[in-house]
Structure formats: C-alpha cells, structure tokens
Design a protein around this motif. Sequence first.
Motif, mmCIF file in Angstrom:
data_model
loop_
_atom_site.group_PDB
_atom_site.id
_atom_site.type_symbol
_atom_site.label_atom_id
_atom_site.label_comp_id
_atom_site.label_asym_id
_atom_site.label_seq_id
_atom_site.Cartn_x
_atom_site.Cartn_y
_atom_site.Cartn_z
ATOM 1 N N ARG A 1 2.018 9.366 -5.855
ATOM 2 C CA ARG A 1 2.502 10.591 -5.881
ATOM 3 C C ARG A 1 3.685 11.117 -6.887
ATOM 4 N N GLU A 2 4.274 10.246 -7.319
ATOM 5 C CA GLU A 2 5.051 10.381 -8.327
ATOM 6 C C GLU A 2 4.273 10.607 -9.626
ATOM 7 N N GLU B 1 0.723 -1.116 0.052
ATOM 8 C CA GLU B 1 -0.020 -0.026 0.043
ATOM 9 C C GLU B 1 0.804 1.243 0.035
ATOM 10 N N ARG B 2 1.870 1.378 0.765
ATOM 11 C CA ARG B 2 2.749 2.484 0.975
ATOM 12 C C ARG B 2 3.773 2.604 -0.645
ATOM 13 N N GLN B 3 4.119 1.673 -0.945
ATOM 14 C CA GLN B 3 4.625 1.748 -2.397
ATOM 15 C C GLN B 3 3.583 2.119 -3.415
ATOM 16 N N LEU B 4 2.276 1.757 -3.434
ATOM 17 C CA LEU B 4 1.368 2.321 -4.348
ATOM 18 C C LEU B 4 1.072 3.792 -4.073
ATOM 19 N N GLN C 1 2.656 14.488 -13.638
ATOM 20 C CA GLN C 1 1.583 15.024 -14.223
ATOM 21 C C GLN C 1 1.455 16.571 -14.204
ATOM 22 N N THR C 2 1.776 16.983 -12.849
ATOM 23 C CA THR C 2 1.961 18.552 -12.520
ATOM 24 C C THR C 2 2.828 19.137 -13.323
#
Length: 231
Positions: free
Chosen positions: A142-143, A134-137, A148-149
């Motif tokens: 976030r990456e 879950e943390r890796q996902l 995208q930003t």
Amino acid sequence: MTDASSENTGATVLLVDDNPQNLKVLYETLKDKGYRLLIANEGSKALDLARRHQPEVILLDIMMPELDGYQVCEQLKADPATADSAVVFLSALDDVDAKVRGFALGGADYISKPFQAQEVIARVRTHARVIRLERQLQERNRELENDQTRILNSISEGIYGLDEHGIIEFANPAAGLISRCNAEELVGQNFFQLHFAGMVPEGATMPVMATCSQGVAESQRGIAMLRADGS
C-alpha cells in the motif's frame, strides 16, 4: 522474556470455547508466550472481539451452542476486517469430514482435543508469524502504491493506466487537464472510445491497443486524440 516470547510480542490470539475449563487450559498454555490474549465463550462474542481487534490467530471450538465454530468461521471469512485471521479449529471430532468442512470454510488448521500444549504453542506460533508477515507485506505494498500515485500525479505529462480492455483505471491530473475535465471523470471510461472515436479507419489498429490486449510494448509519437469534450 524469552526469545520466543519476544518474537510473538504484538500478535493477538483470540481463544473461543464455551467450556470454561478448555479456555483456562488454552490461556495457561499461551499466557507467557508474548501474545495478547482475548477470550470469548460464545460465537457472537467472538465475532465482536475479532472485528474490534483483528487477531492474527483465532483458536475456535467447533461444538458450541447458538453459533457453532463453522458458522463463526464463515462469518469471519466473509468480513474484510477479519478475513485474513488464521482460524485454527478445536474439536474432539476427529473424523475426516469434520476437518474437510472446516478447511472448506477457510480454516487454516485443526487441533484435536484433548489439547497437547506443545502442539498448541507450535501451531499458534507458526500461524501468527505467517499472518504478521502477510500483513506487513500488504502494508508495504500500500505504501508503494501511494508513493507511485504521488509520483505520477506530480508529472506534468498526461498519464493513463488502462486494463486489458482499454478501460481507464488511473489518470493523473495532467491527463485531466489535457482532456479538459477532472481526472476522476476519466476513470471507468473506455480510452479508445473517448479519445479516438471516429478517427481510426474501420479495421485499423488503434494506438496502444496491442499494449493493453497483448502486453506488447509500443512507441508512437505525434498521435492526434480527441479531448473528453469531443474537441
């Protein structure tokens, strides 16, 4: 190191119990399984260690003085830094009400005392794997959001991100330049009131409103818009 311990390498497990013998049993059970083990003999120390190390799994005794396991779990789940840790309750209380209360507070699992080594190993392994994935996902998401930003910010055309009510959640620098203000100043404003106030006849549908409220794709060109300064 075995394949199982290699798989567990890097995962942190916090052991919490006010009974030294119970802590020893848990430590001996897990010490060769590839985990980084932390130990706390009281609730306040457990909270401090959890906030500093953000363990994947917390084996948490319920019956402790001062802060009991329920209170510790409640504080862990209320803190964004520790909310995703899997809390596995440890207790000799084997009644349904005790278990239901633990799950209601955010507990992920329950192990009854006296401990069975293979059960402890299996449950810790399962929850550690789930939390790490879950943390890796979350990190990957976030990456992707950052990528995208960066892409949107590099585009020379004005781009907005709106919620279903038309509130601006994102505006790239080009949108700010066109509107003659900083892009950050656009965020939080109503797109339609900002750019179309007084320009659309009463009862008429404003441009892209259906896209926001209904998710309907619209293609409109040559639309006149007000700038943020009203010009």
